[in-house]
Structure formats: C-alpha cells, structure tokens
Design an enzyme around this catalytic site. Structure first.
Site, PDB file in Angstrom:
ATOM      1  N   ASN A 147     -46.557 -16.060  60.891  1.00 46.80           N
ATOM      2  CA  ASN A 147     -46.026 -14.845  60.252  1.00 46.80           C
ATOM      3  C   ASN A 147     -44.707 -14.346  60.826  1.00 46.80           C
ATOM      4  O   ASN A 147     -44.003 -13.601  60.154  1.00 46.80           O
ATOM      5  CB  ASN A 147     -47.091 -13.740  60.259  1.00 46.80           C
ATOM      6  CG  ASN A 147     -47.444 -13.284  61.652  1.00 46.80           C
ATOM      7  OD1 ASN A 147     -47.420 -14.072  62.592  1.00 46.80           O
ATOM      8  ND2 ASN A 147     -47.762 -12.023  61.792  1.00 46.80           N
ATOM      9  N   LYS A 170     -45.707 -25.696  70.023  1.00 42.59           N
ATOM     10  CA  LYS A 170     -46.345 -26.103  68.764  1.00 42.59           C
ATOM     11  C   LYS A 170     -46.311 -24.940  67.769  1.00 42.59           C
ATOM     12  O   LYS A 170     -47.019 -23.943  67.938  1.00 42.59           O
ATOM     13  CB  LYS A 170     -47.800 -26.516  68.979  1.00 42.59           C
ATOM     14  CG  LYS A 170     -48.351 -27.213  67.736  1.00 42.59           C
ATOM     15  CD  LYS A 170     -49.842 -27.122  67.576  1.00 42.59           C
ATOM     16  CE  LYS A 170     -50.289 -25.992  66.721  1.00 42.59           C
ATOM     17  NZ  LYS A 170     -49.859 -26.003  65.308  1.00 42.59           N
ATOM     18  N   GLY A 228     -58.088 -17.880  68.926  1.00 45.58           N
ATOM     19  CA  GLY A 228     -57.877 -17.333  70.269  1.00 45.58           C
ATOM     20  C   GLY A 228     -59.094 -17.528  71.166  1.00 45.58           C
ATOM     21  O   GLY A 228     -58.963 -17.864  72.339  1.00 45.58           O
ATOM     22  N   GLU A 245     -52.494 -13.225  72.110  1.00 42.58           N
ATOM     23  CA  GLU A 245     -52.215 -12.092  71.223  1.00 42.58           C
ATOM     24  C   GLU A 245     -52.860 -12.421  69.887  1.00 42.58           C
ATOM     25  O   GLU A 245     -52.541 -13.449  69.279  1.00 42.58           O
ATOM     26  CB  GLU A 245     -50.704 -11.881  71.041  1.00 42.58           C
ATOM     27  CG  GLU A 245     -50.013 -11.291  72.258  1.00 42.58           C
ATOM     28  CD  GLU A 245     -50.529  -9.918  72.663  1.00 42.58           C
ATOM     29  OE1 GLU A 245     -51.169  -9.238  71.843  1.00 42.58           O
ATOM     30  OE2 GLU A 245     -50.320  -9.541  73.834  1.00 42.58           O
ATOM     31  N   CYS A 279     -49.429  -8.496  62.512  1.00 42.84           N
ATOM     32  CA  CYS A 279     -50.573  -8.134  63.360  1.00 42.84           C
ATOM     33  C   CYS A 279     -50.581  -6.635  63.622  1.00 42.84           C
ATOM     34  O   CYS A 279     -51.623  -6.074  63.925  1.00 42.84           O
ATOM     35  CB  CYS A 279     -50.520  -8.913  64.663  1.00 42.84           C
ATOM     36  SG  CYS A 279     -48.933  -8.774  65.466  1.00 42.84           S
ATOM     37  N   GLN A 326     -54.047 -18.136  52.259  1.00 43.09           N
ATOM     38  CA  GLN A 326     -54.012 -16.713  52.620  1.00 43.09           C
ATOM     39  C   GLN A 326     -54.275 -15.858  51.382  1.00 43.09           C
ATOM     40  O   GLN A 326     -54.970 -14.851  51.443  1.00 43.09           O
ATOM     41  CB  GLN A 326     -52.669 -16.366  53.269  1.00 43.09           C
ATOM     42  CG  GLN A 326     -52.580 -14.949  53.781  1.00 43.09           C
ATOM     43  CD  GLN A 326     -53.609 -14.622  54.868  1.00 43.09           C
ATOM     44  OE1 GLN A 326     -53.769 -15.356  55.828  1.00 43.09           O
ATOM     45  NE2 GLN A 326     -54.318 -13.509  54.694  1.00 43.09           N
ATOM     46  N   GLU A 378     -59.929  -8.166  59.917  1.00 45.95           N
ATOM     47  CA  GLU A 378     -58.513  -8.298  59.590  1.00 45.95           C
ATOM     48  C   GLU A 378     -58.359  -9.112  58.304  1.00 45.95           C
ATOM     49  O   GLU A 378     -58.843 -10.236  58.210  1.00 45.95           O
ATOM     50  CB  GLU A 378     -57.770  -9.012  60.726  1.00 45.95           C
ATOM     51  CG  GLU A 378     -56.279  -9.039  60.500  1.00 45.95           C
ATOM     52  CD  GLU A 378     -55.525  -9.807  61.578  1.00 45.95           C
ATOM     53  OE1 GLU A 378     -55.931 -10.950  61.881  1.00 45.95           O
ATOM     54  OE2 GLU A 378     -54.535  -9.268  62.083  1.00 45.95           O
ATOM     55  N   GLU A 457     -46.634  -9.353  76.660  1.00 44.09           N
ATOM     56  CA  GLU A 457     -45.452 -10.150  76.343  1.00 44.09           C
ATOM     57  C   GLU A 457     -44.233  -9.240  76.292  1.00 44.09           C
ATOM     58  O   GLU A 457     -44.349  -8.029  76.136  1.00 44.09           O
ATOM     59  CB  GLU A 457     -45.626 -10.816  74.975  1.00 44.09           C
ATOM     60  CG  GLU A 457     -46.822 -11.737  74.935  1.00 44.09           C
ATOM     61  CD  GLU A 457     -46.717 -12.771  73.829  1.00 44.09           C
ATOM     62  OE1 GLU A 457     -45.979 -13.750  74.011  1.00 44.09           O
ATOM     63  OE2 GLU A 457     -47.351 -12.588  72.781  1.00 44.09           O
TER      64      GLU A 457
HETATM   65  P1  NAD Z   1     -54.282 -19.276  63.515  1.00 45.68           P
HETATM   66  O1  NAD Z   1     -55.189 -18.846  64.609  1.00 45.68           O
HETATM   67  O2  NAD Z   1     -54.868 -19.937  62.336  1.00 45.68           O
HETATM   68  O3  NAD Z   1     -53.199 -20.284  64.087  1.00 45.68           O
HETATM   69  C1  NAD Z   1     -52.376 -19.955  65.167  1.00 45.68           C
HETATM   70  C2  NAD Z   1     -51.914 -21.225  65.845  1.00 45.68           C
HETATM   71  O4  NAD Z   1     -53.029 -21.857  66.468  1.00 45.68           O
HETATM   72  C3  NAD Z   1     -51.320 -22.249  64.881  1.00 45.68           C
HETATM   73  O5  NAD Z   1     -50.194 -22.869  65.471  1.00 45.68           O
HETATM   74  C4  NAD Z   1     -52.459 -23.227  64.709  1.00 45.68           C
HETATM   75  O6  NAD Z   1     -52.039 -24.520  64.347  1.00 45.68           O
HETATM   76  C5  NAD Z   1     -53.054 -23.225  66.097  1.00 45.68           C
HETATM   77  N1  NAD Z   1     -54.425 -23.746  66.178  1.00 45.68           N
HETATM   78  C6  NAD Z   1     -55.380 -23.785  65.209  1.00 45.68           C
HETATM   79  N2  NAD Z   1     -56.497 -24.385  65.681  1.00 45.68           N
HETATM   80  C7  NAD Z   1     -56.266 -24.712  66.973  1.00 45.68           C
HETATM   81  C8  NAD Z   1     -57.033 -25.333  67.986  1.00 45.68           C
HETATM   82  N3  NAD Z   1     -58.280 -25.773  67.786  1.00 45.68           N
HETATM   83  N4  NAD Z   1     -56.478 -25.514  69.198  1.00 45.68           N
HETATM   84  C9  NAD Z   1     -55.222 -25.076  69.446  1.00 45.68           C
HETATM   85  N5  NAD Z   1     -54.438 -24.501  68.520  1.00 45.68           N
HETATM   86  C10 NAD Z   1     -54.952 -24.304  67.294  1.00 45.68           C
HETATM   87  O7  NAD Z   1     -53.423 -17.987  63.110  1.00 45.68           O
HETATM   88  P2  NAD Z   1     -52.357 -17.877  61.902  1.00 45.68           P
HETATM   89  O8  NAD Z   1     -53.105 -17.845  60.621  1.00 45.68           O
HETATM   90  O9  NAD Z   1     -51.263 -18.850  62.088  1.00 45.68           O
HETATM   91  O10 NAD Z   1     -51.736 -16.434  62.199  1.00 45.68           O
HETATM   92  C11 NAD Z   1     -52.277 -15.245  61.740  1.00 45.68           C
HETATM   93  C12 NAD Z   1     -52.983 -14.519  62.878  1.00 45.68           C
HETATM   94  O11 NAD Z   1     -52.071 -14.274  63.944  1.00 45.68           O
HETATM   95  C13 NAD Z   1     -53.473 -13.140  62.484  1.00 45.68           C
HETATM   96  O12 NAD Z   1     -54.767 -12.961  62.977  1.00 45.68           O
HETATM   97  C14 NAD Z   1     -52.515 -12.182  63.182  1.00 45.68           C
HETATM   98  O13 NAD Z   1     -53.025 -10.912  63.472  1.00 45.68           O
HETATM   99  C15 NAD Z   1     -52.203 -12.939  64.405  1.00 45.68           C
HETATM  100  N6  NAD Z   1     -50.956 -12.464  65.000  1.00 45.68           N
HETATM  101  C16 NAD Z   1     -51.034 -11.733  66.142  1.00 45.68           C
HETATM  102  C17 NAD Z   1     -49.878 -11.233  66.738  1.00 45.68           C
HETATM  103  C18 NAD Z   1     -49.940 -10.461  68.015  1.00 45.68           C
HETATM  104  O14 NAD Z   1     -48.961 -10.465  68.734  1.00 45.68           O
HETATM  105  N7  NAD Z   1     -51.055  -9.812  68.315  1.00 45.68           N
HETATM  106  C19 NAD Z   1     -48.639 -11.489  66.148  1.00 45.68           C
HETATM  107  C20 NAD Z   1     -48.604 -12.228  64.961  1.00 45.68           C
HETATM  108  C21 NAD Z   1     -49.779 -12.718  64.404  1.00 45.68           C
END
Ligand code: NAD
Length: 476
Positions: A147, A170, A228, A245, A279, A326, A378, A457
């Site tokens: 995002n 990555k 996470g 995060e 987020c 999404q 969320e 961060e």
């Molecule tokens: P996601 O968790 O699907 O993916 C995030 C990253 O993790 C991607 O690069 C993905 O390829 C990787 N990933 C997926 N499976 C993995 C695994 N098994 N091992 C290691 N890496 C893996 O999230 P998304 O859909 O890309 O992003 C949206 C989410 O991010 C929302 O929940 C949003 O709130 C959050 N977000 C948080 C912040 C913050 O700073 N708090 C900022 C922006 C987005």
C-alpha cells in the site's frame, strides 16, 4: 523483463509475472522476475559477504550514498509518482506525494548517518571508563506491503544503510515496479556490491526463506496481522531481531463541540483517501449523540461528491482498489456489515468506468455497534463504520475497545477532553483535529497492542532496531 538485483548484478528470476494496473487491467506495466528460495539465499549470502565492508564505511560515505538516492527520488517525483499510481492505484497527487516523502526520508537518514553518537560514562569502579556505542545489526531482511510501495521501503532501507547494515529487500508481489525503480536508483548510489539486494518474489517462497535464513540477523516487516504473527514466530525460533508494523482499526472520536466541517474533512480524508488502504485509516468514526445526525448527513453529502476513477485522471479523488483480491475482501465485509444490521448510508458498489478496473464507491455504515465484525476486523478498503457514543467517556472507552493500537484521533474544541484523550488513547499515535492518516517523516511511527511489535520506525527512533548497543569497560 525487470530483474532482481543480487550481489551487484541484475539477475533473471526463477519465474516472472505481469504487473497489472488496477485502474485498467488491460494495461500491463511490465514483467517482473520472481525469485525462488534459492535466489533469496543468494541475496542473503551476498548481503552477509558485504556486511563487514559496509559496516566499516565512513559516515560520509553513507551520507553521500543516501543523499544521492534522496536527490534522485525528489528530482524524478513526477515520473515515479506516475509509476506508483499506475501500479498501486492511489491518485497521481498521492503517488507524487509518496515519492516526495521517500526522497525526504533518504535525505533525513543521510543526515542521521553523520549524527551517530555514543556515551562516555564514569564507572562505579575506580579507574574505569565506560563507552556505550551503537553498531550495525548485520544483514537486515526487509519485507514490505503493497500500500505504500515507495515510502515503506524507504523508511526501512534508508536507516538500515545509514547505520551500516546490509539489506535483502522483498517487496509485495503486487508492486514490483516501484521496488525495481528504487533498487535501480540505489544500484547507482556507490554502495559496495551486495550491500543492497532486491529479491522480488512470493511471500511463501522468498519471504519464508528470509525468515528461516540465519544469515539475516534482523527482520523488519510491515503487513497484515496474520503474516506478522508468522514472522514473529519464525524470528523467535531462531532468536532474530524483529520489528512488526501491522494492521489497525483506528478510531476517530467526534465530540459535540467539534467543528463539524473539520471533523467531516478529517473523517473523509482518513477513511477514504488512498482508497482506505492505509494502516492509519480511520475505519471507526465514534460520534457523540448531540452531533451524530448532522455528522452522518454531512458525511453522506461529502462522500457522495467524491470522484472515483482512474488513478491518473485529473480530478479523481479516489482511485481503484489495488487488486481483485482486495476488492473481494472489501465486498465480503460490506455483505457482513449488512448481515450484522449496520445501516448502509451510501456507497459500497462495485462500479464500472471507461477502463476495466477495481472501482468501489466509498461506503458508510451508520448506527454500528463496536462489537460488529466490521468494527473489529481490518477491512483495508474504503469502508467506514459510524458508532454512536453517549458522551466523551463512552467514546474513549469505545475507541480503546479494540485489539489494535496504531492511531487514534479526536475532533473537539475542548482542551479538557483533548488533553485527557492524548493521555488515555491506547495507540502509538494520537491525532487532534487532523486526520489519523498522514504522518510526518522525521518522527517515530508505530503502534501498540496488536498493531506493532518491537521498536518504533522512523525519525531518530529508527536506530533502536537498526543498531545494536555495545558497552565497553576500559581501565586506564
Ligand atoms: P501481507 O501480510 O499480505 O504481506 C506483507 C508482506 O509479507 C508481503 O511482501 C508478502 O509477500 C509477505 N509475506 C506473505 N507471506 C509471507 C510469509 N509466509 N513469510 C514471509 N513473508 C510473507 O500484507 P499486505 O496485504 O501486503 O499489506 C496490507 C497490510 O499491511 C494491512 O494489514 C495493513 O494494515 C498493513 N500495513 C501496516 C502498516 C503499519 O505501519 N502499521 C503500514 C502499511 C500497511
């Protein structure tokens, strides 16, 4: 074909995929390499080999490299902003703004590279002096979401390099274009080969390989709560340093004494701009009874006037949802909201435009109760839930009644309530009469409870994750 960047070389992936514009799914931005686990390992090996050299670089070398990257990002903000908006779907002004932010972040950390300091203390023992210094962590693995495809990588990569770490980056599968463009700029910044590596690929392959790789000493992750949790478990198992995060269900409280126009503007901006895919988006609008009806009416009016369209069209307020997946998730939650008995005031329709894309009109649910799933989980789309509150105390209780704790906002003209809210909101960031989304680049960013784990961060606080502290005792 856009390749991965490993050990100073551009390498083909194990496979490749097409990068599709969410405003126009017939527009293919390019084909991007997908690394596999073996290539991710190559990137870690390169970063490990480069680590001693980059750790020994002078603050001037680091500052020069980061400043060069920042300068180029700022000079090319329009072109790169266009790429960002074409790939992610946020509007062009938002895309250009994000690239500007990324450039400013690199410049900030160029300065931080020159400002690394330690402490010298007297010991409690006679004849001994103590020095407390910071050293790089080593190889840092950076896993980013889709995002903020420029800003989030920037706020992780810049401090990692500034404090002398080497990097395996990555990006999310959905946004390889920005990642590649950023890597290309970094590749010309004068870093030794292997100090920065780009490994585009799937989370389940490249991401998982990074989590399991003992050469990666620290992992900085931004993404969903579900992923996470996996990252935290993997890091705990091999005792790697970790920073997470994750999601939010950020409240914005509107009190009876709020300036209605300010409150509506804050709510519309936070809930719907960037298609609600932030987020820090305000997805729960908690409104005191005395202003409730007027607030709902004005929100409806203001939201209905928003123009939903192609991210690159002049005048578009809200671009498309970033992907088909999404969009499906957003529509699923819209159905859940209706089933739960929330009143759909407007929006929530998958609409068509001149080009085939993932267009969704921003949705407002009113008369919600905080225990509905649409108020607890969320959604990550342009969907806001309005929850009535009896008074300030009730509003604060509702605001804090969530497993998340990223940002929390209040619109009010009462100093008493504002001061109380600042102290008692259970969130990492509190916003008063400003939107919950949209933050500065030089101050700490992050949350508490289920939103974040590990050090903050950005700003000077970034040093907490990207360095490790050494205490030296010297008899003299
Ligand atoms: P996601 O968790 O699907 O993916 C995030 C990253 O993790 C991607 O690069 C993905 O390829 C990787 N990933 C997926 N499976 C993995 C695994 N098994 N091992 C290691 N890496 C893996 O999230 P998304 O859909 O890309 O992003 C949206 C989410 O991010 C929302 O929940 C949003 O709130 C959050 N977000 C948080 C912040 C913050 O700073 N708090 C900022 C922006 C987005």
């Amino acid at each position: 074909m856009y390749k991965n960047y490993i050990d100073g070389q551009w390498l083909d992936g194990a496979s490749a995929h097409a990068n599709v514009n969410p405003s126009d799914t017939t527009d293919i931005i390019g084909h991007y390499a997908l690394a596999d686990a073996a290539q991710a390992g190559q990137a870690s090996a390169a970063a490990q080999a480069a680590a001693p050299r980059w750790a020994a670089s002078t603050p001037q070398q680091r500052a020069d490299a980061l400043d060069k990257i920042g300068t180029e990002l700022l000079a090319r903000r329009e072109e790169l902003g266009l790429l960002l908006s074409r790939e992610e779907g946020k509007t062009l002004p938002e895309g250009i703004g994000e690239v500007t932010r990324a450039g400013n972040i690199f410049k900030f950390f160029a300065g931080e590279a020159l400002r690394q300091r330690g402490d010298k203390l007297a010991s409690v023992r006679p004849g001994v002096e103590i020095e407390v210094t910071r050293e790089p962590v080593g190889v840092v693995g950076i896993i980013a979401p889709w995002n903020f495809p420029m800003a989030i990588p920037a706020w992780k990569i810049a401090p990692a390099l500034a404090y002398g770490n080497t990097v395996v980056f990555k990006p999310a599968e959905l946004v390889p274009g920005c990642a590649w463009a950023l890597a290309e700029i970094i590749s010309r910044a004068g870093l030794p080969a292997g100090a920065f590596n780009l490994a585009m690929g799937r989370g389940s392959q490249v991401g998982q390989a990074m989590l399991d790789d003992r050469r990666i000493a620290g992992i900085s992750f931004t993404g969903s709560v579900a992923t996470g949790g996996r990252v935290a478990q993997a890091a705990a198992q091999r005792l790697a340093k970790v920073q997470l995060e994750m999601g939010g269900k950020n409240p914005m409280v509107v009190l009876n004494d709020a300036d209605l126009e300010v409150a509506v503007e804050c709510a519309v901006q936070s809930a719907f701009f960037s298609t609600g895919q932030r987020c820090t988006a305000s997805s729960r609008l908690i409104v005191e009874e005395g202003i409730y009806a007027r607030f709902v009416d004005r929100m409806q009016e203001r939201t209905a006037a928003l123009r939903i369209g192609h991210a690159l069209d002049t005048g578009t307020d809200i671009g498309p949802v970033a992907s088909g997946d999404q969009l499906e998730q957003d529509l699923r939650y819209l159905a859940i909201g209706r089933e739960e008995g929330a009143r759909l005031v407007c929006g929530g329709e998958h609409v068509t435009r001149a080009t085939p894309g993932f267009y969704l009109t921003p949705a407002i649910f009113a008369d919600c109760s905080n225990d509905m799933r649409i108020c607890r989980e969320e959604i990550f789309g342009p969907v806001a839930a309005i929850i009535p509150a009896r008074n300030y105390e009730h509003a604060l209780e509702l605001a804090n009644d969530t497993e998340f704790g990223l940002a929390s906002g209040i619109c009010s003209t009462s100093l008493k309530h504002i001061q109380h809210f600042k102290r008692h909101a259970q969130a990492g960031m509190v916003m008063v009469n400003v939107p919950t989304a949209g933050v500065d680049y030089h101050v700490p960013f992050g949350g508490r409870k289920g939103s974040s784990l590990g050090p903050r961060e950005q700003g000077t606080f970034a040093a907490e994750f990207y360095t490790t502290v050494k205490t030296a005792y010297v008899a003299g």
